[in-house]
Design a protein around this motif. Structure first.
Motif, short mmCIF file in Angstrom:
data_model
loop_
_atom_site.label_atom_id
_atom_site.label_comp_id
_atom_site.label_asym_id
_atom_site.label_seq_id
_atom_site.Cartn_x
_atom_site.Cartn_y
_atom_site.Cartn_z
N VAL A 170 0.84 -1.21 0.00
CA VAL A 170 0.00 0.00 0.00
C VAL A 170 0.87 1.25 0.00
O VAL A 170 0.59 2.23 -0.72
CB VAL A 170 -0.94 -0.02 1.24
CG1 VAL A 170 -1.65 1.31 1.37
CG2 VAL A 170 -1.94 -1.16 1.13
N GLU A 171 1.93 1.22 0.80
CA GLU A 171 2.83 2.38 0.88
C GLU A 171 3.51 2.65 -0.47
O GLU A 171 3.61 3.79 -0.92
CB GLU A 171 3.87 2.13 1.96
CG GLU A 171 4.80 3.32 2.18
CD GLU A 171 5.82 3.02 3.27
OE1 GLU A 171 6.72 3.86 3.47
OE2 GLU A 171 5.71 1.95 3.91
N LEU A 172 3.98 1.60 -1.14
CA LEU A 172 4.63 1.75 -2.44
C LEU A 172 3.66 2.26 -3.49
O LEU A 172 4.00 3.10 -4.33
CB LEU A 172 5.24 0.42 -2.88
CG LEU A 172 6.46 -0.06 -2.07
CD1 LEU A 172 6.87 -1.44 -2.51
CD2 LEU A 172 7.62 0.92 -2.23
N ASN A 173 2.44 1.76 -3.46
CA ASN A 173 1.42 2.23 -4.41
C ASN A 173 1.12 3.71 -4.20
O ASN A 173 0.93 4.46 -5.16
CB ASN A 173 0.14 1.40 -4.27
CG ASN A 173 0.31 -0.01 -4.79
OD1 ASN A 173 1.17 -0.27 -5.63
ND2 ASN A 173 -0.51 -0.93 -4.30
N SER A 174 1.10 4.10 -2.92
CA SER A 174 0.86 5.51 -2.61
C SER A 174 1.99 6.39 -3.15
O SER A 174 1.75 7.44 -3.76
CB SER A 174 0.70 5.68 -1.10
OG SER A 174 0.56 7.05 -0.78
N LEU A 209 4.01 5.67 -5.58
CA LEU A 209 3.96 5.63 -7.04
C LEU A 209 2.93 6.63 -7.56
O LEU A 209 3.19 7.35 -8.56
CB LEU A 209 3.62 4.21 -7.51
CG LEU A 209 3.53 4.02 -9.02
CD1 LEU A 209 4.86 4.35 -9.70
CD2 LEU A 209 3.12 2.58 -9.34
N SER A 210 1.79 6.69 -6.90
CA SER A 210 0.76 7.65 -7.31
C SER A 210 1.26 9.09 -7.15
O SER A 210 1.04 9.94 -8.01
CB SER A 210 -0.51 7.44 -6.47
OG SER A 210 -1.02 6.15 -6.66
N GLU A 211 1.98 9.37 -6.03
CA GLU A 211 2.51 10.71 -5.82
C GLU A 211 3.54 11.07 -6.90
O GLU A 211 3.56 12.21 -7.41
CB GLU A 211 3.17 10.79 -4.44
CG GLU A 211 2.18 10.68 -3.30
CD GLU A 211 2.87 10.65 -1.96
OE1 GLU A 211 2.18 10.57 -0.93
OE2 GLU A 211 4.12 10.74 -1.94
N THR A 212 4.35 10.09 -7.27
CA THR A 212 5.36 10.33 -8.32
C THR A 212 4.70 10.65 -9.65
O THR A 212 5.13 11.55 -10.38
CB THR A 212 6.25 9.09 -8.48
OG1 THR A 212 6.84 8.81 -7.20
CG2 THR A 212 7.35 9.36 -9.49
N GLU A 213 3.64 9.91 -9.97
CA GLU A 213 2.92 10.16 -11.23
C GLU A 213 2.32 11.57 -11.25
O GLU A 213 2.38 12.27 -12.27
CB GLU A 213 1.83 9.12 -11.41
CG GLU A 213 2.37 7.72 -11.70
CD GLU A 213 1.27 6.69 -11.80
OE1 GLU A 213 1.55 5.54 -12.16
OE2 GLU A 213 0.11 7.04 -11.51
N VAL A 214 1.79 11.98 -10.09
CA VAL A 214 1.22 13.33 -10.01
C VAL A 214 2.30 14.39 -10.21
O VAL A 214 2.11 15.40 -10.92
CB VAL A 214 0.51 13.52 -8.65
CG1 VAL A 214 0.11 14.99 -8.47
CG2 VAL A 214 -0.71 12.63 -8.55
N ILE A 215 3.47 14.16 -9.60
CA ILE A 215 4.58 15.12 -9.75
C ILE A 215 5.01 15.23 -11.21
O ILE A 215 5.22 16.33 -11.74
CB ILE A 215 5.76 14.70 -8.86
CG1 ILE A 215 5.38 14.87 -7.38
CG2 ILE A 215 7.01 15.51 -9.18
CD1 ILE A 215 6.40 14.29 -6.43
#
Length: 350
Positions: A312-316, A318-324
């Motif tokens: 869950v932490e890694l997915n979170s 990854l999502s933040e990286t995509e947004v950046i």
């Protein structure tokens, strides 16, 4: 007497252990399979469809979800209760042979005492017969796979949910009855062992005492006198009493008279002690294996939770990286345009 008590304790322990194995391998599986069969049959009758295929699939899926967890739960309970069972049996064996309790009193108080010892939590571990957590997994399956197909029929959907709750209650009632029946079987094992042993020691003791008294009577009939004046009388008496035995026979008879029932039991005690040690070692090894399996299962469960949390932490992240990256695209384009316009202006000045 001590050897007899220890032998009965070991015999009762082994027979109760064998009974527990039969409960797990036969009785418990029959209870679970029967309840799953009825559950699947009633469920398919409610929702309709291809009866044979649907019922077989539901039975198989339900078994995969709840059967193994229930068996593990009961195995753990029987293991935790085994110490209380051994303490109870040993206590009643000693009290009975020491004359502190009669057979009728034993029959009346055994089950109550056993339940009290189970509640005392000697291993500092607990396990009840509540199946809510296990049945919840089956309830989630029903809500996901079955209820959506009949959601328009509110009454039918409610009946399906009630069917899962009924399965839990029926299983819990069956398990309580199974444990209650096991307690009575433990009592039967104990009383049978005690009744078999009550007559044997007394009969042997009577035979040995009669034989010893008969032999010793020959010896006691002689009055050995040191006075030299009575030598002739002593000689005459000894001729009458001893002459019918040769020296070796007379010696053997005197030795045999000393072999009482208690002495024979003492000689057997050393043999029983080695058997007791083997039984105790086997029980200890079994308990250690069960504890190790429980600990290993707990560690695996904890590891699984940690991996899920990390996922869950890694997915979170990854999502933040995509947004950046998405937010950086306009900035990169703007910087590119500024660079291009700067380069073009420099060329015109030249």
């Amino acid at each position: 007497m001590i050897g007899t008590i220890e032998r009965i304790k070991n015999s009762v322990l082994l027979k109760c252990s064998t009974l527990n194995d039969e409960i797990i391998s036969k009785t418990l599986e029959e209870i679970i399979d029967t309840r799953i069969y009825r559950f699947a049959e009633e469920m398919v009758n409610m929702i309709g469809g291809n009866v044979l295929d649907a019922e077989e699939n539901l039975r198989k899926t339900s078994s995969e979800i709840i059967k193994t967890p229930i068996i593990k739960k009961i195995k753990r309970k029987l293991f935790i209760d085994s110490l209380a069972l051994q303490i109870t049996n040993d206590s009643f064996v000693e009290d009975y042979f020491n004359g502190h309790i009669t057979m009728d009193e034993l029959n009346k108080s055994y089950v109550k005492e056993l339940e009290a010892n189970k509640s005392s939590n000697q291993l500092n571990m607990t396990e009840d017969l509540n199946l809510e957590e296990i049945i919840n997994k089956l309830r989630l399956f029903v809500d996901e796979k079955i209820t959506p197909n009949i959601s328009e029929n509110v009454i039918l959907a409610g009946s399906v949910r009630n069917l899962v709750s009924d399965l839990r209650k029926e299983l819990e009632d069956d398990l309580k009855a199974m444990i209650k029946d096991a307690n009575l079987k433990y009592l039967n094992i104990l009383t049978s062992e005690l009744k078999q042993e009550v007559v044997k020691p007394k009969e042997n003791e009577i035979k040995l005492e009669e034989k010893g008294e008969e032999i010793m009577q020959d010896v006691k009939d002689f009055d050995f006198v040191a006075d030299s004046n009575d030598n002739e009388e002593v000689k005459a008496t000894s001729e009458n009493k001893f002459d019918k035995y040769d020296d070796m026979t007379l010696f053997n008879k005197v030795i045999l008279s000393l072999n009482t029932a208690e002495e024979k039991l003492s000689r057997k005690e050393s043999k029983l002690e080695s058997l007791k040690q083997e039984v105790d070692k086997a029980l200890s090894d079994t308990n250690k294996n069960i504890e190790a399996n429980i600990e290993r299962e707990n560690k695996l469960s904890q590891r699984r939770l940690e991996l899920n949390s990390r996922e869950v932490e890694l997915n979170s992240k990854l999502s933040e990286t995509e947004v950046i990256f998405l937010n950086m695209k306009p900035l990169i384009k703007g910087l590119s345009k500024i660079k291009n316009s700067t380069n073009e202006g420099g060329n015109e000045d030249e």
